[in-house]
Design a protein around this motif. Structure first.
Motif, PDB file in Angstrom:
ATOM      1  N   ARG A  78      -4.433   9.861  -8.573  1.00 46.94           N
ATOM      2  CA  ARG A  78      -3.455   8.810  -8.252  1.00 46.94           C
ATOM      3  C   ARG A  78      -2.939   8.097  -9.508  1.00 46.94           C
ATOM      4  O   ARG A  78      -1.774   7.692  -9.556  1.00 46.94           O
ATOM      5  N   VAL A 124      -2.303  -5.313  -4.243  1.00 46.47           N
ATOM      6  CA  VAL A 124      -1.795  -4.324  -3.295  1.00 46.47           C
ATOM      7  C   VAL A 124      -2.013  -4.885  -1.893  1.00 46.47           C
ATOM      8  O   VAL A 124      -3.146  -4.990  -1.418  1.00 46.47           O
ATOM      9  N   SER A 125      -0.925  -5.234  -1.259  1.00 49.57           N
ATOM     10  CA  SER A 125      -1.021  -5.891   0.045  1.00 49.57           C
ATOM     11  C   SER A 125       0.282  -5.740   0.800  1.00 49.57           C
ATOM     12  O   SER A 125       1.365  -5.710   0.203  1.00 49.57           O
ATOM     13  N   LYS A 180      -3.791   1.445  -3.236  1.00 50.33           N
ATOM     14  CA  LYS A 180      -4.561   1.015  -2.079  1.00 50.33           C
ATOM     15  C   LYS A 180      -4.952  -0.453  -2.247  1.00 50.33           C
ATOM     16  O   LYS A 180      -5.043  -0.945  -3.378  1.00 50.33           O
ATOM     17  N   PRO A 181      -5.233  -1.137  -1.157  1.00 48.01           N
ATOM     18  CA  PRO A 181      -5.664  -2.539  -1.283  1.00 48.01           C
ATOM     19  C   PRO A 181      -6.879  -2.704  -2.189  1.00 48.01           C
ATOM     20  O   PRO A 181      -6.996  -3.716  -2.892  1.00 48.01           O
ATOM     21  N   GLU A 182      -7.758  -1.718  -2.196  1.00 50.02           N
ATOM     22  CA  GLU A 182      -8.947  -1.812  -3.051  1.00 50.02           C
ATOM     23  C   GLU A 182      -8.648  -1.655  -4.528  1.00 50.02           C
ATOM     24  O   GLU A 182      -9.533  -1.825  -5.370  1.00 50.02           O
ATOM     25  N   ASP A 183      -7.413  -1.341  -4.880  1.00 51.25           N
ATOM     26  CA  ASP A 183      -7.006  -1.312  -6.286  1.00 51.25           C
ATOM     27  C   ASP A 183      -6.645  -2.708  -6.789  1.00 51.25           C
ATOM     28  O   ASP A 183      -6.396  -2.891  -7.989  1.00 51.25           O
ATOM     29  N   SER A 207       0.301   5.785  -5.196  1.00 50.99           N
ATOM     30  CA  SER A 207      -0.485   5.753  -3.950  1.00 50.99           C
ATOM     31  C   SER A 207      -1.500   4.614  -3.971  1.00 50.99           C
ATOM     32  O   SER A 207      -2.683   4.808  -3.656  1.00 50.99           O
ATOM     33  N   SER A 236     -12.560   6.967  -8.318  1.00 46.03           N
ATOM     34  CA  SER A 236     -11.767   6.263  -7.311  1.00 46.03           C
ATOM     35  C   SER A 236     -10.260   6.351  -7.562  1.00 46.03           C
ATOM     36  O   SER A 236      -9.470   6.071  -6.652  1.00 46.03           O
ATOM     37  N   PRO A 256       0.833  -1.212   0.000  1.00 51.77           N
ATOM     38  CA  PRO A 256       0.000   0.000   0.000  1.00 51.77           C
ATOM     39  C   PRO A 256       0.865   1.257   0.000  1.00 51.77           C
ATOM     40  O   PRO A 256       1.872   1.324   0.721  1.00 51.77           O
ATOM     41  N   GLY A 257       0.464   2.217  -0.814  1.00 52.96           N
ATOM     42  CA  GLY A 257       1.228   3.448  -0.968  1.00 52.96           C
ATOM     43  C   GLY A 257       2.273   3.385  -2.059  1.00 52.96           C
ATOM     44  O   GLY A 257       2.865   4.413  -2.413  1.00 52.96           O
TER      45      GLY A 257
END
Length: 118
Positions: A66, A116-117, A86-89, A84, A62, A14-15
């Motif tokens: 980014r 993304v984890s 995110k896990p939801e990506d 940037s 969303s 993440p990030g």
């Protein structure tokens, strides 16, 4: 035969950042709009970003701010810079190109996994 092939993807924290690329090959007259979609299990494929032949870009809410989509008309390629993250990506990302041969058709890449984890 026209092919659309993606590269990039993988596992990132993440990030972090990743860059996806996609190239069209074969015999064709021109490439119109290009886009990146993503899909997670049990959900419909959604449009992430697109760019017209004239360079006009649009993004899903969303990912605005980014992700950046860009194209190289001379090389018939499209890229997606993802920052940037995110896990939801997390999803399988697909490239789509509207390509003119004898006809105009949408061509899809094979998909590339982005995870993304931490």
């Amino acid at each position: 035969q026209v092919q659309v092939v993606e590269s990039g993807g993988g596992l990132v924290q993440p990030g972090g950042s990743l860059r996806l690329s996609c190239a069209a090959s074969g015999i064709f007259f021109s490439v119109g709009a290009m886009g990146w979609y993503r899909q997670t299990p049990g959900k419909q494929r959604e449009l992430v970003a697109s760019v017209t032949s004239g360079g006009y870009t649009s993004y899903a809410d969303s990912v605005k701010g980014r992700f950046t989509i860009s194209r190289d008309n001379a090389k018939n390629t499209v890229s997606l810079q993802m920052n940037s993250l995110k896990p939801e990506d997390t999803a399988v990302y697909y490239c789509n190109m509207r390509i003119r041969t004898q006809y105009v058709n949408n061509y899809w890449g094979q998909g590339t996994q982005v995870t993304v984890s931490s």
